[in-house]
Design a protein around this motif. Structure first.
Motif, PDB file in Angstrom:
ATOM      1  N   THR A 286     -56.818  -3.318   3.753  1.00 21.70           N
ATOM      2  CA  THR A 286     -56.174  -4.530   4.274  1.00 21.70           C
ATOM      3  C   THR A 286     -55.974  -5.563   3.166  1.00 21.70           C
ATOM      4  OG1 THR A 286     -57.201  -4.148   6.438  1.00 21.70           O
ATOM      5  CG2 THR A 286     -56.363  -6.365   5.982  1.00 21.70           C
ATOM      6  N   TRP A 289     -53.097  -4.441   0.885  1.00 15.11           N
ATOM      7  CA  TRP A 289     -51.774  -4.690   1.453  1.00 15.11           C
ATOM      8  C   TRP A 289     -51.456  -6.185   1.493  1.00 15.11           C
ATOM      9  CZ3 TRP A 289     -47.922  -1.628   1.620  1.00 15.11           C
ATOM     10  CH2 TRP A 289     -48.133  -0.250   1.690  1.00 15.11           C
ATOM     11  N   HIS A 290     -52.471  -7.018   1.661  1.00 12.40           N
ATOM     12  CA  HIS A 290     -52.224  -8.466   1.588  1.00 12.40           C
ATOM     13  C   HIS A 290     -51.753  -8.846   0.191  1.00 12.40           C
ATOM     14  CE1 HIS A 290     -52.796 -12.783   2.120  1.00 12.40           C
ATOM     15  NE2 HIS A 290     -53.434 -12.780   0.964  1.00 12.40           N
TER      16      HIS A 290
END
Length: 399
Positions: A286, A289-290
């Motif tokens: 996560t 991807w941020h």
């Protein structure tokens, strides 16, 4: 020569059928890509195991990669070394009849496997590549989560209870301080009154008379000063008594505050452990991807580029096989396979004809034996009949 053929054997092709430089270069490249993929699979599987164990670096992470790499390499070698020979019209000399049409299901399965490996193996490698940036972002997220827990969680409830207990201590302190302040004011007023009495006794006061006769204004001021001093002493005594009466409650509240502080420390430790536990594969993905979406040219471009490069490495061997359909090696293998199949077919046909002839000869011989047996049985029956007739005639003559 063995060294030159090593890459061809890795690619699972027959070196004897590789007769052109182009085919040798093609299948040598396939062999190199297969070896590179083996290294990529071993390192990627180790990274995946490490990520799955929350980056504890288990010693057995390097034992998972070789079986995985061997399985996928076996699949690639099966795809690369397979020649789709057309076994129809074996007696045809048309080159278009050598190979069957390509079966895309086999290649589609390999492409699907490549995408799965790209997700499972490439992602841990990319997380290892950007470990510093991911750790920094996760640190920011964890601090924000801890601050939120401090503000909204059990710690905030405990802190409100501590504040209430300390407010009670403050109220008790204020009550005692008010008594002491009132006593101080009384002493100050007493001192001021006594100063007035001294001034009056020196003829500098209200009466303008020296001395301090009993019952006079000066004496009245002295009595008032003494009264104020006694009242101040009484207030200090009341403050001391109040302080003593508050001591039991203060001790109880102090114990409660200490207990609540201990619970806060435990809760903070539990919160930190819980928050820091959210740093595994899912949380790091996560975070990655941020970073990719928030700074594409800083992270996303290189992330997608490296990921695409690894996927291309994964599919390179099968892709070269797909685009080189019908090359000299495949036609040579197809001719040899069709020649062997045609020879085996002719031999089988010859064996079938010989078996048919043998069955026919055996059938004719059997019919002859049956006919001879029938003739023999008829002759025996005829001879037996004549013998019985002669025996009957001889018996009749004797009588």
């Amino acid at each position: 020569m063995a060294a030159r053929d090593a890459l061809l054997k890795v690619a699972n092709v027959n070196p004897a059928s590789v007769r052109t430089h182009t085919d040798r270069a093609l299948y040598s490249s396939v062999g190199i890509f297969i070896l590179l993929y083996g290294v990529y699979a071993i390192v990627g599987a180790a990274s995946f195991v490490d990520a799955s164990s929350n980056y504890s670096h288990p010693w057995w992470q390097w034992l998972v990669g070789p079986p995985v790499a061997a399985a996928v390499i076996a699949y690639d070698r099966a795809v690369v070394g397979r020649v789709a020979v057309n076994y129809e019209r074996l007696d045809s000399t048309d080159p278009h009849h050598l190979l069957r049409r390509r079966t895309f299901g086999l290649y589609a399965g390999r492409m699907l496997l490549a995408l799965l490996f790209a997700v499972v193996i490439t992602e841990p490698l990319m997380l290892a590549r950007y470990k510093g940036e991911v750790d920094a972002y996760l640190g920011t997220v964890h601090n924000r989560q801890l601050a939120q827990l401090e503000h909204d969680g059990a710690i905030a409830t405990f802190q409100r209870q501590i504040d209430a207990l300390r407010a009670q201590d403050g109220a008790d302190d204020a009550a005692v301080a008010d008594l002491h302040k009132l006593a101080a004011d009384k002493r100050k007023e007493s001192a001021s009154t006594y100063d007035q009495a001294l001034a009056d006794s020196r003829a500098n006061g209200v009466t303008q008379r020296a001395g301090c006769p009993s019952g006079g204004y000066c004496d009245t001021l002295v009595q008032q000063s003494r009264s104020l001093m006694d009242e101040a002493t009484r207030l200090d005594g009341e403050a001391a008594a109040l302080r003593s009466s508050q001591e039991h409650g203060r001790q109880a509240r102090t114990a409660q505050v200490a207990d609540l502080m201990g619970q806060i420390a435990e809760q903070r430790s539990a919160n930190r452990t819980s928050v820091e536990a959210g740093a595994g594969f899912g949380a790091r993905t996560t975070a990655m991807w941020h970073l990719v979406t928030s700074d594409f040219w800083g992270f996303g471009f290189f992330y997608l580029g490296v990921a695409a490069l690894l996927v291309c490495l994964d599919c390179a061997a099968v892709w070269l096989k797909l685009v080189s359909y019908g090359n000299g090696y495949e036609r040579t293998e197809a001719r040899e396979a069709r020649r062997r199949e045609l020879s085996a077919t002719k031999r089988h046909e010859q064996e079938l004809r010989m078996a048919q002839s043998a069955r026919e000869l055996a059938g004719d011989g059997l019919e002859t034996v049956v006919a001879e047996r029938r003739l023999m049985d008829a002759a025996v029956a005829k001879a037996t009949e004549r013998l019985m007739a002669e025996l009957e005639d001889q018996t009749r003559l004797v009588r």
